[in-house]
Every structure is written in structure tokens, then in C-alpha cells.
Design a protein around this motif. Structure first.
Motif, PDB file in Angstrom:
ATOM      1  N   VAL A 138      30.207  12.489 -19.420  1.00 41.05           N
ATOM      2  CA  VAL A 138      30.603  11.895 -18.219  1.00 41.05           C
ATOM      3  C   VAL A 138      29.423  11.239 -17.371  1.00 41.05           C
ATOM      4  O   VAL A 138      28.512  11.732 -17.222  1.00 41.05           O
ATOM      5  CB  VAL A 138      31.501  12.962 -17.400  1.00 41.05           C
ATOM      6  CG1 VAL A 138      31.813  12.922 -15.921  1.00 41.05           C
ATOM      7  CG2 VAL A 138      32.615  13.366 -18.393  1.00 41.05           C
ATOM      8  N   PHE A 139      30.187  10.800 -16.457  1.00 46.36           N
ATOM      9  CA  PHE A 139      29.061   9.954 -15.266  1.00 46.36           C
ATOM     10  C   PHE A 139      29.610   9.037 -14.636  1.00 46.36           C
ATOM     11  O   PHE A 139      30.907   8.744 -13.783  1.00 46.36           O
ATOM     12  CB  PHE A 139      28.250   8.970 -16.263  1.00 46.36           C
ATOM     13  CG  PHE A 139      28.801   7.688 -16.362  1.00 46.36           C
ATOM     14  CD1 PHE A 139      28.536   6.348 -15.455  1.00 46.36           C
ATOM     15  CD2 PHE A 139      29.077   7.961 -17.240  1.00 46.36           C
ATOM     16  CE1 PHE A 139      29.466   4.808 -16.308  1.00 46.36           C
ATOM     17  CE2 PHE A 139      29.529   6.127 -18.007  1.00 46.36           C
ATOM     18  CZ  PHE A 139      30.020   5.537 -17.607  1.00 46.36           C
ATOM     19  N   GLN A 140      28.993   9.070 -13.259  1.00 49.86           N
ATOM     20  CA  GLN A 140      29.191   9.092 -12.140  1.00 49.86           C
ATOM     21  C   GLN A 140      29.149   7.552 -11.739  1.00 49.86           C
ATOM     22  O   GLN A 140      28.374   6.996 -11.784  1.00 49.86           O
ATOM     23  CB  GLN A 140      28.952   9.094 -10.817  1.00 49.86           C
ATOM     24  CG  GLN A 140      28.924   9.612  -9.704  1.00 49.86           C
ATOM     25  CD  GLN A 140      28.788   9.886  -8.246  1.00 49.86           C
ATOM     26  OE1 GLN A 140      29.518  11.423  -7.933  1.00 49.86           O
ATOM     27  NE2 GLN A 140      28.187   9.074  -7.605  1.00 49.86           N
ATOM     28  N   MET A 141      29.809   6.497 -11.247  1.00 51.77           N
ATOM     29  CA  MET A 141      29.324   5.294 -11.195  1.00 51.77           C
ATOM     30  C   MET A 141      30.398   4.412  -9.382  1.00 51.77           C
ATOM     31  O   MET A 141      31.621   4.555  -9.578  1.00 51.77           O
ATOM     32  CB  MET A 141      29.835   3.701 -12.204  1.00 51.77           C
ATOM     33  CG  MET A 141      28.852   3.033 -11.414  1.00 51.77           C
ATOM     34  SD  MET A 141      29.102   1.878 -13.655  1.00 51.77           S
ATOM     35  CE  MET A 141      28.379   0.394 -12.801  1.00 51.77           C
ATOM     36  N   ASP A 142      29.282   3.927  -8.828  1.00 51.54           N
ATOM     37  CA  ASP A 142      29.757   3.548  -7.435  1.00 51.54           C
ATOM     38  C   ASP A 142      31.049   4.518  -7.213  1.00 51.54           C
ATOM     39  O   ASP A 142      32.220   4.247  -6.374  1.00 51.54           O
ATOM     40  CB  ASP A 142      30.693   2.303  -7.631  1.00 51.54           C
ATOM     41  CG  ASP A 142      29.716   0.945  -7.766  1.00 51.54           C
ATOM     42  OD1 ASP A 142      28.837   1.161  -7.260  1.00 51.54           O
ATOM     43  OD2 ASP A 142      30.320  -0.154  -8.486  1.00 51.54           O
ATOM     44  N   GLY A 143      30.433   6.190  -6.468  1.00 49.53           N
ATOM     45  CA  GLY A 143      31.185   7.034  -5.952  1.00 49.53           C
ATOM     46  C   GLY A 143      32.530   7.379  -6.732  1.00 49.53           C
ATOM     47  O   GLY A 143      33.845   8.536  -6.737  1.00 49.53           O
ATOM     48  N   ALA A 144      32.902   6.531  -8.532  1.00 47.05           N
ATOM     49  CA  ALA A 144      34.028   7.614  -8.970  1.00 47.05           C
ATOM     50  C   ALA A 144      33.743   7.718 -10.330  1.00 47.05           C
ATOM     51  O   ALA A 144      32.762   7.814 -10.493  1.00 47.05           O
ATOM     52  CB  ALA A 144      34.488   6.329  -9.307  1.00 47.05           C
TER      53      ALA A 144
END
Length: 307
Positions: A265-271
């Protein structure tokens, strides 16, 4: 098996009656350059009295098609089983990519299988009959197609919007998208049933030729539902439809990150991005990118235009 084609290659699929005398020019890119797919129609676009003229015209042009990387995908739509058999037996279909199967149902599946089993043609079955409104009937059809030996020949299933509205005795209001009508439910159901079993679906035609705002709004819903192309009935619709399937640069970057992720799991552009659940979406988006490329950078486009 025919050469593997992505369903995203369909783009805007332009219909034209088989009696038209400029079909060859369109196939060869001399008219409507950039068209991705077309259907030569022997069904609704023709009166019964025009069939022989259509056969004569198609028989001649089919032998003159030149193979080219710029050639759009070319499909034929027969009126019925008998016309399909006649086309296969008496016409040169070697440069035709597939056949649109009208009024496709579970009962017609074995008949079409028998007619087409010795051909290279891709299938574009059209869902446009009363049983399309039944979830149970569509699930039965999806189950049968998922175990069908030639299922890889099914390029996409077409949603026949006008015929389905006709079953209800309705016509699309001029200020609404198809999703604002009872077909909105039907499209969602078909996506759930067939999309979950791995089949691509194409979007119904937008018959509002001059109201391009409604077309653009409808295309957003088409894409949100995972549909892979859309029937066009007028040349003005073609660039709008095909531009709509271009990929946003931000989504492209996100899809690449998901496909190459080392983390669960990771975060990208606030999602949140979760490869375990988002990989199919990412793979489809990259396939769409392969067919259409990226949306232009609006800032860069503006600067280029005004410098």
C-alpha cells in the motif's frame, strides 16, 4: 485465431450502410483520417429493397481493400443468419476484421458459433433484445460465454441503446445522457455481469448529433463505467469520442506506479494505492494509453498556441 486486437482499439465505431460508394476511401484513410473502426451495415441502415445493391457494392470493394497499418478495423453487420452465411460464402472477407452479431441472445449463440467457427472473424455481439433487461438472463449468457471455446474471438459486447430504448417505448430526451434514462441501470448491470467475467463492453450511440455537450458528458460516464469504445453516427462525433479515451498524465503515472510497486500500500497524489486491488485497473488504463496516448497538457497547449 485472428491477430490479437485490444478492445480499446475500437475507439469511435462509425456505422455506414453497405450501399455507400465512399467506403473504400474511408477504409484507406482518404476520408475521415484517424478513424479507428467502422461497421459496414446490412441491417437497420438498409431497406430490404437495397440488399442486392449492397451485396454488389460490398463484393466489389472487399476485393480492393489494401492492407495498411492505418486501416481502421472493419466489421460487417448482417441482417440475419442467412445474410451472414451469404457474406461468408460469397464475399472475400480476408481483409475484414470481424462481424457484428445483431440481436445476440443465449439461444443464438450456438447458431453464430456454427456460422463463424471456420472464419478468422472477431465477434461483436450486440445486446439489444428484451432479455437484456433481465439480470438472470444476462448472467446465464455471461456464464455460457465464459466457458465458450471461442471466447477469445469476442472482441467486445455492444450495448444497443436505441433498440433497448425501443423495447421500453422510449426515446432519449434531448437534454439528458443515456445514463439519466432507464438504460443507466441496464449499463451498470451489464458492466457488473460481463465486466466481472472478463468481457469488454462498448457504449451506446449518442443520437444527438448537434448537442456535443451532452456527448462529452455522456463520455465521462462511459469511461467511468469501464466501457472501451462508442458507436458514432456522424463524423463530427469521432474526434470527441476518441479524445475522451486519452489518458490523464496523473492517472498514467499512478498506473505505472501501481504496476511497479514494491509496497503493498502507498499514497500518491492524496489517494491510497493498493496494487492487490488496483492492478487490473492499472493494466486496463495502460492498455487504453497504448491505443490513445495522453491527454494534452492544457497549460503547455495554451502557451504553445499564444507564443
Amino acid at each position: 485465431m485472428p491477430v490479437k486486437i485490444s478492445p480499446y482499439a475500437l475507439g469511435a465505431t462509425l456505422y455506414m450502410p453497405a450501399i455507400r460508394h465512399d467506403i473504400l476511401e474511408i477504409i484507406h484513410g482518404e476520408k475521415l483520417s484517424g478513424l479507428k473502426s467502422m461497421v459496414i451495415c446490412f441491417e437497420d441502415a438498409l431497406a430490404e429493397s437495397q440488399l442486392e445493391e449492397a451485396f454488389e457494392n460490398f463484393t466489389q470493394l472487399a476485393t480492393q481493400i489494401k492492407l495498411s497499418i492505418k486501416k481502421p478495423l472493419v466489421f460487417i453487420r448482417p441482417r440475419n443468419f442467412d445474410i451472414a452465411i451469404r457474406l461468408i460464402k460469397h464475399c472475400d472477407l480476408s481483409k475484414i476484421d470481424g462481424m457484428v452479431l445483431p440481436k445476440f441472445t443465449l439461444d443464438s449463440l450456438p447458431i453464430w458459433q456454427e456460422i463463424l467457427e471456420d472464419t478468422h472473424l472477431y465477434w461483436l455481439p450486440t445486446l439489444e433484445t428484451q432479455d437484456v433487461f433481465s439480470y438472470l438472463e444476462m448472467q446465464k449468457l455471461a456464464d455460457s460465454l465464459s466457458t465458450f471455446k471461442d471466447k477469445n474471438k469476442i472482441l467486445a459486447l455492444r450495448i444497443g441503446g436505441n433498440d433497448l430504448m425501443s423495447v421500453l417505448g422510449l426515446r432519449r430526451p434531448r437534454d439528458m445522457t443515456i445514463y439519466d434514462t432507464p438504460l443507466g441501470y441496464v449499463i451498470k448491470m451489464l458492466v457488473a455481469v460481463f465486466g466481472s467475467t472478463g468481457f469488454a463492453l462498448t457504449a451506446p450511440v449518442c443520437e444527438l448529433i448537434e448537442n456535443l455537450d451532452i456527448l462529452e458528458l455522456e463520455l465521462k460516464s462511459d469511461i467511468a463505467h469501464g466501457l472501451v469504445g462508442k458507436t458514432a453516427i456522424h463524423p463530427n462525433q469521432i474526434p470527441i469520442i476518441q479524445d475522451a479515451w486519452k489518458v490523464k498524465a496523473s492517472e498514467f503515472a499512478e498506473a505505472q506506479a501501481i504496476m511497479n510497486a514494491q509496497k503493498a500500500v502507498f499514497q500518491m497524489d492524496g489517494a491510497m494505492c493498493e496494487p492487490a486491488t488496483h492492478t487490473t485497473w492499472a493494466r486496463n488504463l495502460l492498455e487504453r494509453y497504448g491505443a490513445y496516448g495522453l491527454l494534452p497538457n492544457k497549460v503547455q497547449e495554451f502557451m504553445t498556441k499564444h507564443n
